[in-house]
Design an enzyme around this catalytic site. Structure first.
Site, PDB file in Angstrom:
ATOM      1  N   ASP A 361       0.845  -1.189   0.000  1.00  0.00           N
ATOM      2  CA  ASP A 361       0.000   0.000   0.000  1.00  0.00           C
ATOM      3  C   ASP A 361       0.880   1.239   0.000  1.00  0.00           C
ATOM      4  OD1 ASP A 361      -2.301   1.401  -0.137  1.00  0.00           O
ATOM      5  OD2 ASP A 361      -3.021   0.944   1.869  1.00  0.00           O
ATOM      6  N   THR A 362       0.316   2.340  -0.444  1.00  0.00           N
ATOM      7  CA  THR A 362       1.077   3.571  -0.547  1.00  0.00           C
ATOM      8  C   THR A 362       0.116   4.745  -0.619  1.00  0.00           C
ATOM      9  OG1 THR A 362       2.843   4.650  -1.779  1.00  0.00           O
ATOM     10  CG2 THR A 362       1.229   3.458  -3.060  1.00  0.00           C
TER      11      THR A 362
END
Length: 545
Positions: A361-362
């Site tokens: 995730d980012t």
């Protein structure tokens, strides 16, 4: 009072409109940083850098100076372009060296060594600081120092932690083992609670130093020495020379048309070709001809993604090291579409071996201004806090993007010195009127979350183009995702009959929580009307002025 149930989103949102600009991202304080820059005379590129820098502070669980940054953009004068600022493996990071080092650390046979998911060997050269600087210098109006001011203020004066960020921060309690890391991001050894006021003084001091000396301090100066020193102390191979050699690049975007809309993505070493191939296959199959609430829609779109993943994960890597076939061509899609029928196709697989990339995730932010600039901007460390290492006293957590390399020399994504790993990150653009010179209708968008990203792109584009959904509805709609182990996951909001009918088509259907279905943002400029929407599965907002 906060609601700690991050897997539930039941409140209503509207598409946001603005006259001078719109910013959409996953944390409201970061959105405000971008809006403040627009209000102070900056353009969309300035706002993108300021928002990204603020996210490094207010959402440090998903992004940081120790990671990489990417952009797709359409400028006010009509230029469509891309920026890729991601660093390679160190010069001494050969398969043999890493195998021996890992085997020594684990007291094992080098032949059995696998690429670690965390730690020093997973650290690649960070591209963020030079990427920010290049964006500001090439496209912006303001200095990098000015654009870092909101982030510095949040780091030094503090901010209250939001709900999703607090939940993600818990990961650090287990991940962080060194004093540098625990001192920088834990408070009395614990992650912060929802609403807890925190400061990140070491990170703030590094941001101040970059504001004073420019990005070179991260690659050739004091910060560079601490990054290289931390990696070497933990058994890795990175040197200051590896850092100093890095420069951002501006590759040509890749694109295809889908039902009258032109969609732009990043080329390899990013996975943008997967989204384009899937759109082409879905168009060939006529996936959009089925009702939105029908299981046939999910079946044909997901089968298109399945084939695109199968191809992309076999060919996509650093183009300096390996060529790839024409995955984004209509002819390629027409051939691949012949493998799709009314039942689930079990003869395809996807996944980059041992890449640990499925649920990474980012952060993503999107900005539009009243001049016609639209920017999709991604800043990432790959998996949460990344490698688990923090560089000395800098407060900079280092990414673990190198975990996507393979120690199998026959794999396209095999580890080599100076090679960039397969990258999941894909900002995107859409031109909704490519053949109509009288209309100007562009969107900058993206959907974060490892292998969810191209699947999210396809679903958002289909929602907008095929089913004419408003921006916010296109993000709110329940999502599906094909999983690496072969199942088809649905969000809980799907009608139960949909799942049952997909099972009858041969799909291994499971229900997963909303947090695993991505983090989308979108902004649009439609004949001078600016709008935006934000991901309901995150903390953020779309904000206009």
């Amino acid at each position: 009072m906060s609601d700690p149930d991050i897997d539930r989103f039941a409140s209503r949102r509207s598409t946001v409109y603005g006259q001078r600009g719109v910013v959409a991202t996953s944390q409201p304080l970061a959105s405000q940083a971008g809006i403040s820059v627009l209000e102070d005379g900056g353009n969309a590129f300035d706002a993108a850098v300021a928002t990204a820098a603020a996210l490094n502070v207010v959402e440090p669980t998903s992004t940081g100076l120790g990671g990489d940054v990417f952009a797709l953009y359409r400028t006010a004068d009509g230029e469509v372009g891309a920026m890729r600022s991601c660093g390679p493996a160190p010069a001494d990071a050969t398969i043999e060296n890493v195998r021996e080092a890992v085997a020594e650390e684990e007291d094992a046979d080098p032949a059995d060594a696998e690429m670690p998911a965390t730690g020093a060997h997973a650290v690649t050269v960070p591209g963020t600081a030079r990427g920010w600087e290049a964006t500001a210098e090439r496209f912006g109006r303001k200095s990098l120092a000015d654009l870092l001011r909101p982030a510095i203020r949040y780091a030094t004066e503090g901010y209250p932690v939001s709900e999703v960020v607090s939940a993600q921060w818990q990961h650090g309690e287990e991940l962080f083992e060194t004093d540098h890391a625990r001192d920088a991001f834990l408070f009395d050894g614990e992650a912060p609670d929802v609403g807890q006021h925190v400061t990140l003084p070491k990170l703030g001091a590094s941001l101040e130093l970059i504001a004073e000396e420019g990005a070179d301090v991260v690659y050739e100066g004091e910060i560079a020495e601490q990054i290289a020193g931390e990696v070497q102390e933990q058994g890795g191979f990175m040197t200051v020379d590896d850092l100093a050699a890095f420069e951002p690049e501006f590759p040509e975007p890749v694109s295809t048309t889908y039902n009258g809309t032109e969609v732009y993505e990043l080329p390899p070493n990013n996975q943008g070709l997967i989204a384009l191939e899937a759109l082409n296959i879905a168009e060939e199959l006529g996936a959009a001809e089925y009702d939105y609430d029908s299981p046939e829609r999910v079946h044909y779109f997901s089968e298109a993604l399945k084939l695109a993943f199968h191809d992309g994960h076999r060919y996509i890597t650093d183009p300096e090291f390996e060529d790839h076939p024409p995955l984004a061509s209509k002819d390629w899609a027409a051939t691949r579409a012949q493998e799709v029928g009314e039942e689930c196709n079990d003869d395809v697989t996807f996944g980059v071996p041992d890449a640990n990339a499925e649920d990474a995730d980012t952060v993503l932010l999107c900005v539009a201004d009243d001049e016609g600039n639209v920017v999709s901007y991604i800043n990432s460390r790959f998996a949460g806090f990344g490698s688990g290492l923090v560089a000395g006293d800098t407060g900079i957590a280092l990414q673990n993007r190198g975990a996507s390399f393979s120690l199998d020399s026959d794999h396209p994504n095999s580890l080599e010195p100076g090679k960039r790993p397969f990258h999941t990150l894909i900002p995107a653009l859409a031109d909704f009127a490519p053949d109509d010179d009288a209309r100007d209708d562009w969107a900058a968008f993206g959907v974060m979350g490892g292998y969810m990203q191209p699947q999210g792109h396809v679903q958002v584009i289909a929602n907008l183009v095929d089913y004419d959904q408003p921006l916010q509805a296109a993000l709110d709609s329940p999502r599906w995702r094909y999983r690496e182990e072969g199942s088809l996951a649905l969000e809980p909001q799907f009608d139960g009959n949909t799942a049952a009918k997909l099972v009858r088509k041969g799909h291994d259907v499971k229900t997963l929580p909303p947090a695993l279905f991505g983090g989308a943002q979108i902004v649009r400029t439609e004949d001078g009307v600016l709008s935006g929407a934000t991901e309901p599965r995150k903390d953020g907002n779309a904000q206009g002025y």
